[in-house]
Every structure is written in C-alpha cells, then in structure tokens.
Design a protein around this motif. Structure first.
Motif, PDB file in Angstrom:
ATOM      1  N   UNK A  98       0.825  -1.216   0.000  1.00  0.00           N
ATOM      2  CA  UNK A  98       0.000   0.000   0.000  1.00  0.00           C
ATOM      3  C   UNK A  98       0.857   1.264   0.000  1.00  0.00           C
ATOM      4  N   UNK A  99       1.954   1.221   0.750  1.00  0.00           N
ATOM      5  CA  UNK A  99       2.839   2.397   0.762  1.00  0.00           C
ATOM      6  C   UNK A  99       3.384   2.660  -0.643  1.00  0.00           C
ATOM      7  N   UNK A 100       3.871   1.593  -1.281  1.00  0.00           N
ATOM      8  CA  UNK A 100       4.445   1.752  -2.621  1.00  0.00           C
ATOM      9  C   UNK A 100       3.377   2.124  -3.653  1.00  0.00           C
ATOM     10  N   UNK A 101       2.214   1.483  -3.534  1.00  0.00           N
ATOM     11  CA  UNK A 101       1.137   1.777  -4.499  1.00  0.00           C
ATOM     12  C   UNK A 101       0.719   3.244  -4.386  1.00  0.00           C
ATOM     13  N   UNK A 103      12.842   9.096   3.250  1.00  0.00           N
ATOM     14  CA  UNK A 103      11.660   9.673   3.921  1.00  0.00           C
ATOM     15  C   UNK A 103      11.526   9.057   5.329  1.00  0.00           C
ATOM     16  N   UNK A 104      10.700   9.706   6.126  1.00  0.00           N
ATOM     17  CA  UNK A 104      10.506   9.232   7.507  1.00  0.00           C
ATOM     18  C   UNK A 104       9.171   8.520   7.641  1.00  0.00           C
ATOM     19  N   UNK A 105       9.228   7.296   8.126  1.00  0.00           N
ATOM     20  CA  UNK A 105       8.011   6.505   8.305  1.00  0.00           C
ATOM     21  C   UNK A 105       7.650   6.464   9.788  1.00  0.00           C
ATOM     22  N   UNK A 106       6.428   6.858  10.120  1.00  0.00           N
ATOM     23  CA  UNK A 106       5.966   6.821  11.500  1.00  0.00           C
ATOM     24  C   UNK A 106       5.039   5.635  11.706  1.00  0.00           C
ATOM     25  N   UNK A 107       5.405   4.751  12.626  1.00  0.00           N
ATOM     26  CA  UNK A 107       4.587   3.557  12.880  1.00  0.00           C
ATOM     27  C   UNK A 107       3.840   3.747  14.192  1.00  0.00           C
ATOM     28  N   UNK A 108       2.524   3.691  14.126  1.00  0.00           N
ATOM     29  CA  UNK A 108       1.723   3.838  15.350  1.00  0.00           C
ATOM     30  C   UNK A 108       1.507   2.447  15.917  1.00  0.00           C
ATOM     31  N   UNK A 109       2.159   2.172  17.036  1.00  0.00           N
ATOM     32  CA  UNK A 109       2.204   0.809  17.566  1.00  0.00           C
ATOM     33  C   UNK A 109       3.467   0.153  17.027  1.00  0.00           C
ATOM     34  N   UNK A 165       7.097  14.786  12.597  1.00  0.00           N
ATOM     35  CA  UNK A 165       8.380  14.317  12.055  1.00  0.00           C
ATOM     36  C   UNK A 165       8.213  13.517  10.757  1.00  0.00           C
ATOM     37  N   UNK A 166       7.051  12.863  10.602  1.00  0.00           N
ATOM     38  CA  UNK A 166       6.964  11.846   9.539  1.00  0.00           C
ATOM     39  C   UNK A 166       6.059  12.265   8.378  1.00  0.00           C
ATOM     40  N   UNK A 167       6.524  11.943   7.177  1.00  0.00           N
ATOM     41  CA  UNK A 167       5.727  12.193   5.967  1.00  0.00           C
ATOM     42  C   UNK A 167       4.864  10.985   5.620  1.00  0.00           C
ATOM     43  N   UNK A 168       5.202   9.840   6.187  1.00  0.00           N
ATOM     44  CA  UNK A 168       4.451   8.617   5.915  1.00  0.00           C
ATOM     45  C   UNK A 168       4.068   8.017   7.276  1.00  0.00           C
ATOM     46  N   UNK A 169       2.783   7.717   7.425  1.00  0.00           N
ATOM     47  CA  UNK A 169       2.311   7.147   8.701  1.00  0.00           C
ATOM     48  C   UNK A 169       1.614   5.826   8.406  1.00  0.00           C
ATOM     49  N   UNK A 170       1.955   4.792   9.174  1.00  0.00           N
ATOM     50  CA  UNK A 170       1.257   3.512   9.021  1.00  0.00           C
ATOM     51  C   UNK A 170       0.766   3.051  10.405  1.00  0.00           C
ATOM     52  N   UNK A 171      -0.476   2.609  10.440  1.00  0.00           N
ATOM     53  CA  UNK A 171      -1.124   2.286  11.715  1.00  0.00           C
ATOM     54  C   UNK A 171      -0.959   0.792  12.037  1.00  0.00           C
ATOM     55  N   UNK A 172      -0.517   0.494  13.261  1.00  0.00           N
ATOM     56  CA  UNK A 172      -0.310  -0.912  13.659  1.00  0.00           C
ATOM     57  C   UNK A 172      -0.721  -1.201  15.096  1.00  0.00           C
ATOM     58  N   UNK A 173      -1.659  -0.421  15.631  1.00  0.00           N
ATOM     59  CA  UNK A 173      -2.076  -0.671  17.018  1.00  0.00           C
ATOM     60  C   UNK A 173      -3.458  -1.328  17.026  1.00  0.00           C
ATOM     61  N   UNK A 178       9.840  17.927  -1.524  1.00  0.00           N
ATOM     62  CA  UNK A 178       8.389  17.914  -1.305  1.00  0.00           C
ATOM     63  C   UNK A 178       7.827  16.555  -1.732  1.00  0.00           C
ATOM     64  N   UNK A 179       7.492  15.737  -0.759  1.00  0.00           N
ATOM     65  CA  UNK A 179       7.009  14.392  -1.088  1.00  0.00           C
ATOM     66  C   UNK A 179       5.556  14.207  -0.647  1.00  0.00           C
ATOM     67  N   UNK A 180       4.975  15.208  -0.012  1.00  0.00           N
ATOM     68  CA  UNK A 180       3.596  15.097   0.466  1.00  0.00           C
ATOM     69  C   UNK A 180       3.512  14.199   1.688  1.00  0.00           C
ATOM     70  N   UNK A 181       2.310  14.039   2.175  1.00  0.00           N
ATOM     71  CA  UNK A 181       2.060  13.191   3.352  1.00  0.00           C
ATOM     72  C   UNK A 181       1.196  11.999   2.959  1.00  0.00           C
TER      73      UNK A 181
END
Ligand code: MLT
Length: 328
Positions: free
Chosen positions: A109-112, A142-148, A196-204, A231-234
C-alpha cells in the motif's frame, strides 16, 4: 471427543488436524438471530474469524457447554472478552500466523500510494496515458511513522529501513530498548511523530485510547517534505483496524491536500459502505480487509488456532490466551 463449531471458514488442513485428533467439526455460519437464539449451546468450542460477532448476548445464550473460543487471527474486537471470562470461557487467538502477510500488504500500500499505481490503472482503463501526472516519489530518504510497534510494525520497519527509510514509532507500551534494538526512534508524544513523519502507518489495536487517534488535526502537523527538503507530500496507510483513523478527517485532509494519498485495508464500517466518499477520491485506494488473506497466512492461522483450541480442551495452558487476566 469435543464438538467444535467453525463459523467463518477454516483451512482444510486445520479441519483435518481437529478431526484426526478425534474431534467432531461442524462448518456452518449463523445469522445474528440464530446466534442469539442459542445455536451454539451444543458445542464445546467455537472457532471464528472476524465475521461472527460474539457479543455479550450471544455469549450468554451459549449455555454452559462452551469452554473455548478460538479467534483464527489476531484482533479479538468481535469477541466480548468480559462476558466470555464471566462465563469461564477461555479465548485464544493465533497472533503470529499472519504477521508476514500484513507486513507485505502494508508495504504494497505504501508503494502503491507513492507511485500512483491504483490511480494510473484507473486512468489506463479509461484510455488515459497520464505519464506526466503520475510522477511519484521514492520511499528512500523519507521518515516513516509507525503507530504501535508490535510484530507487524517491526516487520514493516525492517523492510522500510531496507528501502532507505528512517523509522519512527509511537507506542506508549513499548520498552525503549525494543525500539533501540530496531534502530527506530521512539516518540513519547504522538503529535511529535506526526510532526516528524511524511508517511504514517497504523499498527495498534482499536481501543478507546486509539479511536480516531489519526485525525485531521494530527495529519495537519505532518511536514509534507523530507528531511532534505524534498516535497514528497504526506501519506497515510492503515492495515490494522478501522476506527483508528477518523475517515471524515482523512477525507477533509485529502480534499485540502494536507494528505497526498491514503490507503486503507480496514474501515470504520465493514464491509465498507459503497457510498463512502473516500472511495471516490482519486488519491485514495483501498482493499477489503485482506491483510491476512494469503494462502500461507490462512494455512498457518488454521493450524495454530486448531492446536491452541485443542490444548485448552486438554486442560493445557496456552500462551496466546487473550483473557487470562479476566478469568477467575
Ligand atoms: C486479524 O485480526 O487477524 C486480521 O485483521 C484478519 C481478519 O480479521 O480477518
């Protein structure tokens, strides 16, 4: 010999394992009304996935025979753990079996999202060759933020690092040394993670605490550019549970360009409402809760849950008992 009912399907291997061990297995799904009318009262064990909702009323209508509930998967949000515990029913799940499959779906999903794969495909089908409009960005740098930061998030983090991402996490229950051992920066404040993060993925898990944890205000904190200023967007991905992301807030963030892409495998309401406006947004794509839907994961889930259920029936203690803290 125990009578085991399997209501949401299970791999053939797992059914064979139960039967070869001498148990009687019935594969049958029930309507909500049938469940409330006590159709489970004949069984010693039930194995469900997510479709069967074992609410307090359903559990109270099962009578005294039910000893164990097996959740063929990870999330137990379709089972009322307090009601099960009060009735003395042990609830076990299969927490390890689908990890790799969910990791791979999350990365897909991140790559798509960042390479506009779903959007390009929609255009191609309409006869459009939108090469210039489909310029994306790389994950690298880029910075990936993982929730959980449980097993799935750690797996996602490892792949993301291999792709050149810097990995961050917010997990208030995580011992700091775990994050450190994975070269991941642990944030104490969830807002900091978003800043901090431009990419967030939820894992909780979905709990009262995590409900709508990803909301418009937080998405607005995201930087939209990499540490080197590109500029890579969020970008937002959720392959964990619906309800952790506020879908209205997400839609607003997409409409205002606060978020450049969103990919969901899980929704606040499942099956997703076909009228859900997110489905019409060009920068959104989704899948129908298929994180664990691989041949490998389903085979492992089936055999793991069959073994766990049999162990409980044989009076053994099972590591993946999810309600041991509630049982008297
Ligand atoms: C799980 O909790 O195991 C996954 O979300 C898969 C599912 O519910 O089918």
């Amino acid at each position: 010999m125990a009578k085991i009912i399997v209501t949401d399907g299970m791999s053939k291997d797992a059914v064979n394992l139960l039967e070869k061990s001498g148990h009687e297995v019935t594969l049958k799904s029930f309507s909500k009304e049938e469940l409330l009318q006590g159709c489970l009262s004949d069984f010693d064990a039930i194995i469900v996935r997510s479709a069967t909702k074992l609410t307090e009323d359903v559990i109270n209508s099962t009578g005294a025979s039910l000893k164990v509930i097996g959740r063929a998967g990870v999330g137990v949000d379709n089972i009322d753990l307090e009601a099960a515990s009060k009735a003395g029913i042990v609830v076990v799940n299969a927490p390890l079996a689908s990890t790799q499959s969910v990791v791979e779906l999350t990365i897909s999903h991140l790559l798509a999202s960042i390479r506009h794969i779903a959007k390009s495909d929609r255009g191609l089908r309409l006869g459009k060759w939108e090469k210039k409009a489909m310029v994306g960005t790389e994950l690298s740098g880029k910075s990936l933020g993982l929730i959980g930061f449980g097993r799935i998030a750690q797996g996602v983090g490892m792949v993301a690092q291999a792709l050149g991402m810097e990995v961050h996490t917010y997990d208030p229950y995580l011992p700091p040394k775990v994050a450190k051992s994975q070269s991941t920066r642990l944030h104490k404040d969830v807002d900091d993670l978003f800043r901090t993060c431009t990419h967030i993925s939820v894992h909780c898990n979905l709990t009262d605490e995590t409900h709508h944890l990803v909301n418009y205000e937080r998405m607005k904190l995201m930087p939209g550019k990499s540490r080197l200023g590109l500029k890579c967007g969020n970008h937002i991905v959720n392959c964990a549970r619906g309800g952790i992301i506020d879908e209205n807030g997400l839609l607003q963030a997409l409409e205002e360009g606060v978020v450049s892409s969103a990919a969901l495998d899980v929704f606040e309401k499942e099956p997703v409402d076909p009228k859900n406006i997110l489905l019409t947004h060009p920068d959104f794509h989704g899948t129908p809760h298929i994180g664990a839907a691989t041949i490998e994961a389903q085979s492992r889930v089936g055999t793991d849950i069959a073994r766990n259920v049999m162990d409980v029936l044989n009076g053994k203690s099972v590591k993946s008992t999810v309600n041991s803290h509630l049982l008297e």
